[in-house]
Design a protein around this motif. Structure first.
Motif, PDB file in Angstrom:
ATOM      1  N   ASP A 312     -12.397   6.759 -35.784  1.00  0.00           N
ATOM      2  CA  ASP A 312     -14.011   6.515 -34.814  1.00  0.00           C
ATOM      3  C   ASP A 312     -13.347   4.584 -33.521  1.00  0.00           C
ATOM      4  OD1 ASP A 312     -14.955   6.915 -38.328  1.00  0.00           O
ATOM      5  OD2 ASP A 312     -15.083   8.366 -35.883  1.00  0.00           O
ATOM      6  N   TYR A 313     -12.859   4.366 -34.330  1.00  0.00           N
ATOM      7  CA  TYR A 313     -12.658   2.996 -32.859  1.00  0.00           C
ATOM      8  C   TYR A 313     -12.838   3.383 -32.046  1.00  0.00           C
ATOM      9  CZ  TYR A 313     -11.558  -1.509 -31.477  1.00  0.00           C
ATOM     10  OH  TYR A 313     -11.385  -2.687 -30.444  1.00  0.00           O
ATOM     11  N   TYR A 314     -12.111   4.233 -31.516  1.00  0.00           N
ATOM     12  CA  TYR A 314     -11.565   4.679 -30.073  1.00  0.00           C
ATOM     13  C   TYR A 314     -12.214   6.159 -29.228  1.00  0.00           C
ATOM     14  CZ  TYR A 314      -8.305   0.973 -29.324  1.00  0.00           C
ATOM     15  OH  TYR A 314      -7.499  -0.256 -29.046  1.00  0.00           O
ATOM     16  N   ALA A 315     -12.501   6.630 -30.302  1.00  0.00           N
ATOM     17  CA  ALA A 315     -13.762   7.715 -30.426  1.00  0.00           C
ATOM     18  C   ALA A 315     -14.735   7.660 -29.481  1.00  0.00           C
ATOM     19  CB  ALA A 315     -13.875   9.278 -30.791  1.00  0.00           C
ATOM     20  N   ALA A 316     -15.418   6.334 -30.289  1.00  0.00           N
ATOM     21  CA  ALA A 316     -16.822   5.969 -29.861  1.00  0.00           C
ATOM     22  C   ALA A 316     -17.413   5.674 -28.486  1.00  0.00           C
ATOM     23  CB  ALA A 316     -17.233   4.780 -30.710  1.00  0.00           C
ATOM     24  N   PRO A 317     -16.008   4.757 -27.557  1.00  0.00           N
ATOM     25  CA  PRO A 317     -15.877   4.612 -26.591  1.00  0.00           C
ATOM     26  C   PRO A 317     -15.813   6.316 -25.685  1.00  0.00           C
ATOM     27  CG  PRO A 317     -13.800   3.759 -27.385  1.00  0.00           C
ATOM     28  CD  PRO A 317     -15.052   3.767 -28.389  1.00  0.00           C
ATOM     29  N   VAL A 318     -15.030   6.568 -26.177  1.00  0.00           N
ATOM     30  CA  VAL A 318     -14.681   7.518 -25.371  1.00  0.00           C
ATOM     31  C   VAL A 318     -15.830   8.300 -25.211  1.00  0.00           C
ATOM     32  CG1 VAL A 318     -13.680   9.862 -25.970  1.00  0.00           C
ATOM     33  CG2 VAL A 318     -12.365   7.921 -25.747  1.00  0.00           C
ATOM     34  N   TYR A 319     -16.759   8.382 -26.498  1.00  0.00           N
ATOM     35  CA  TYR A 319     -17.760   9.646 -26.142  1.00  0.00           C
ATOM     36  C   TYR A 319     -18.991   8.824 -25.407  1.00  0.00           C
ATOM     37  CZ  TYR A 319     -16.566  12.893 -29.818  1.00  0.00           C
ATOM     38  OH  TYR A 319     -15.796  13.542 -30.509  1.00  0.00           O
ATOM     39  N   TYR A 320     -18.982   7.060 -25.146  1.00  0.00           N
ATOM     40  CA  TYR A 320     -20.103   6.731 -24.337  1.00  0.00           C
ATOM     41  C   TYR A 320     -19.785   6.818 -23.345  1.00  0.00           C
ATOM     42  CZ  TYR A 320     -22.400   2.720 -22.768  1.00  0.00           C
ATOM     43  OH  TYR A 320     -23.470   1.736 -22.230  1.00  0.00           O
ATOM     44  N   LEU A 321     -18.495   6.875 -22.760  1.00  0.00           N
ATOM     45  CA  LEU A 321     -18.715   7.333 -21.206  1.00  0.00           C
ATOM     46  C   LEU A 321     -18.569   8.883 -20.635  1.00  0.00           C
ATOM     47  CD1 LEU A 321     -15.468   5.084 -20.705  1.00  0.00           C
ATOM     48  CD2 LEU A 321     -17.447   4.430 -20.290  1.00  0.00           C
ATOM     49  N   LEU A 322     -18.331   9.505 -21.424  1.00  0.00           N
ATOM     50  CA  LEU A 322     -18.530  10.506 -21.386  1.00  0.00           C
ATOM     51  C   LEU A 322     -20.642  11.265 -21.743  1.00  0.00           C
ATOM     52  CD1 LEU A 322     -16.387  12.954 -23.883  1.00  0.00           C
ATOM     53  CD2 LEU A 322     -16.111  12.705 -21.314  1.00  0.00           C
ATOM     54  N   GLY A 323     -20.909  10.083 -21.636  1.00  0.00           N
ATOM     55  CA  GLY A 323     -22.701  10.584 -21.741  1.00  0.00           C
ATOM     56  C   GLY A 323     -23.446  10.913 -22.912  1.00  0.00           C
ATOM     57  N   ILE A 324     -22.265  10.948 -23.997  1.00  0.00           N
ATOM     58  CA  ILE A 324     -22.820  11.236 -25.406  1.00  0.00           C
ATOM     59  C   ILE A 324     -23.935  10.263 -25.448  1.00  0.00           C
ATOM     60  CG2 ILE A 324     -22.557  12.650 -27.612  1.00  0.00           C
ATOM     61  CD1 ILE A 324     -19.961  13.160 -26.879  1.00  0.00           C
ATOM     62  N   PRO A 325     -25.144  10.231 -26.137  1.00  0.00           N
ATOM     63  CA  PRO A 325     -25.485   9.411 -26.667  1.00  0.00           C
ATOM     64  C   PRO A 325     -25.552   9.041 -28.321  1.00  0.00           C
ATOM     65  CG  PRO A 325     -27.396  11.658 -26.424  1.00  0.00           C
ATOM     66  CD  PRO A 325     -25.928  11.648 -25.688  1.00  0.00           C
ATOM     67  N   ILE A 326     -25.331   7.791 -28.104  1.00  0.00           N
ATOM     68  CA  ILE A 326     -25.006   7.057 -29.757  1.00  0.00           C
ATOM     69  C   ILE A 326     -24.987   7.713 -30.530  1.00  0.00           C
ATOM     70  CG2 ILE A 326     -24.284   5.767 -30.752  1.00  0.00           C
ATOM     71  CD1 ILE A 326     -24.211   3.522 -28.633  1.00  0.00           C
ATOM     72  N   GLU A 327     -26.686   8.174 -30.954  1.00  0.00           N
ATOM     73  CA  GLU A 327     -26.865   9.196 -31.904  1.00  0.00           C
ATOM     74  C   GLU A 327     -26.271  10.387 -32.478  1.00  0.00           C
ATOM     75  OE1 GLU A 327     -30.945   8.016 -29.601  1.00  0.00           O
ATOM     76  OE2 GLU A 327     -28.595   7.941 -29.512  1.00  0.00           O
ATOM     77  N   LEU A 328     -25.738  10.519 -31.162  1.00  0.00           N
ATOM     78  CA  LEU A 328     -25.493  12.479 -31.393  1.00  0.00           C
ATOM     79  C   LEU A 328     -23.704  12.029 -31.602  1.00  0.00           C
ATOM     80  CD1 LEU A 328     -26.985  14.499 -28.694  1.00  0.00           C
ATOM     81  CD2 LEU A 328     -27.475  14.031 -31.299  1.00  0.00           C
ATOM     82  N   PHE A 329     -23.390  10.999 -31.777  1.00  0.00           N
ATOM     83  CA  PHE A 329     -21.917  10.417 -32.070  1.00  0.00           C
ATOM     84  C   PHE A 329     -21.591  11.534 -33.614  1.00  0.00           C
ATOM     85  CE2 PHE A 329     -20.518   6.020 -29.233  1.00  0.00           C
ATOM     86  CZ  PHE A 329     -21.156   7.044 -28.229  1.00  0.00           C
ATOM     87  N   THR A 330     -21.837  11.249 -34.564  1.00  0.00           N
ATOM     88  CA  THR A 330     -21.922  11.428 -35.614  1.00  0.00           C
ATOM     89  C   THR A 330     -22.040  12.923 -35.763  1.00  0.00           C
ATOM     90  OG1 THR A 330     -22.079   8.818 -36.925  1.00  0.00           O
ATOM     91  CG2 THR A 330     -21.367  10.811 -38.477  1.00  0.00           C
TER      92      THR A 330
END
Ligand code: SDX
Length: 376
Positions: A312-330
């Motif tokens: 989760d630690y590195y997947a989070a900033p990857v998803y952020y840079l892919l333009g995924i809204p934070i509330e959709l990470f989980t």
């Protein structure tokens, strides 16, 4: 009857499985005999659909069949879409996802058929529809136009496209597909165990998945990826992240994205792969400082607590840079893990023993005298 009690079932073997195994000594995540990281580097998420649901990496022809089977069942019943639109604006997206999957169950004519073939067909339908519940659900409660899947795009590209409304570049598609593979299956985490416990009563795949959604929402589990991103944004810089982490540690708070029940003081191989992906995206998105900040956080936690980052630690900033809204990470994590959870439910249904553990009772006993109604 054995009387040893291990809090949190730590170190307890709860299942025999041919699906996956975390070989901590070899630092390898074994998925039906393959190393998960090697799968992420060399095949696609749809290849892993064949491997996990059918037991072998699909041939070229079988891969095309899997892709067309999924594409043929894209789309949500209008009633399910209507229910998603009825969710309140402030709804947690994991609750929207849980609601959408529950509603979808009632439209599946094979719902209570637990045969391997019926369960596999339901898993294929869920792999098509869960990403749409994630994307539609978010766009519905944020009052944005829905994005229909583009049949010209791959499974992973479509998932990202339905969320962002932008067709991903080849590197974005490749990195997102890698993330779906490393999130797809991980032995017996709380959410997959929850699904197996529900399936062991002979309840259905949808109900088992709904239970897993509720489990994964917790910040000790899947919810950590969103908490990581909020922490990184709160800090804003390398130095401020160091100050923030040290202040949290001083208050005995957990730093999200670090530690793991199974890996304990060893690295999570998946985190290392997503760290590479973040390095790539940080260059293409011209955000090198985000990568540097994450590396600093990793160094602090290793020196201060001897802890390594989890996925989760590195997947989070990857998803952020892919333009995924934070509330959709989980929710994206759950959509990917729908594959592994389906494999676990299929295995449980095929060779079942009801889960029913015991307790070590610490309450009162032999209360005297027996209760009498007072005469008044
Ligand atoms: C996932 O099971 C899976 O495979 C899950 C998962 C998957 O793919 O399905 O890998 C996905 O859920 C990854 C984990 C995401 N969660 C987090 O990042 C939340 C932060 N992590 C921690 O809460 C914790 O590490 C857990 C919950 C992941 C594991 O907790 P344990 O095994 O119960 O460990 P513990 O709480 O007993 O901690 C042991 C020691 C303690 O120190 P002492 O009190 O003994 O001195 O390590 C410390 C803890 O304080 N510790 C942490 C810490 N994690 C453990 N200290 C600070 N920050 C942390 N993150």
């Amino acid at each position: 009857m054995s009387d040893h009690y291990l809090p949190g079932l730590e170190h307890v073997i709860a299942n025999e499985t041919s699906i996956s195994y975390l070989d901590v000594e070899k630092e390898e995540i074994v998925i039906r005999g393959y190393d998960l990281i090697e799968l992420a580097r060399h095949v696609t998420y749809l290849d892993c659909v064949g491997l996990l649901l059918e037991g072998a990496l699909p041939s070229g022809q079988r891969l095309l069949e899997i892709e067309s089977q999924i594409q043929s069942v894209y789309g949500l019943p209008s009633n399910v879409r209507a229910i998603l639109h009825l969710m309140p604006d402030q709804a947690d997206m994991m609750d929207v996802l849980r609601t959408g999957i529950s509603a979808l169950a009632s439209f599946d004519e094979e719902l209570d058929d637990r045969s391997p073939d019926a369960n596999k067909r339901k898993a294929i339908r869920l792999l098509a529809k869960v990403p749409q519940i994630v994307a539609y659900g978010y766009r519905a409660i944020t009052k944005q136009p829905l994005v229909e899947p583009d049949p010209a795009l791959s499974y992973s590209a479509n998932f990202l496209y339905m969320i962002t409304g932008v067709i991903p570049t080849p590197i974005e598609e490749a990195i997102f597909d890698q993330s779906l593979i490393v999130y797809s299956e991980h032995e017996l985490p709380n959410s997959s165990f929850t699904a197996r416990v529900i399936a062991s009563t002979q309840s259905d795949l949808y109900g088992a998945l709904v239970g897993a959604v509720a489990s994964l929402k917790g910040t000790l589990h899947g919810g950590a990826n969103e908490a990581v991103m909020h922490m990184l944004l709160e800090a804003g810089s390398e130095d401020d992240l160091e100050v923030l982490i040290r202040s949290k540690l001083a208050r005995k708070e957990r730093i999200m994205g670090f530690g793991h029940r199974v890996y304990m003081r060893k690295p999570d191989p998946r985190a290392l792969l997503m760290k590479e992906a973040l390095a790539q995206l940080a260059v293409t998105c011209n955000q090198p400082e985000l990568y540097d900040m994450c590396v600093r956080g990793e160094e602090i936690m290793r020196t201060e607590k001897g802890l390594h980052p989890n996925l989760d630690y590195y997947a989070a900033p990857v998803y952020y840079l892919l333009g995924i809204p934070i509330e959709l990470f989980t929710p994206v994590f759950l959509a990917s893990r729908t594959l592994g959870i389906s494999a676990h439910v299929m295995e449980q249904h095929a060779n079942n023993r009801l889960f029913r553990p015991r307790v070590r009772y610490t309450g009162a006993r032999d209360l005297h005298p027996p209760l009498r109604r007072n005469s008044s």
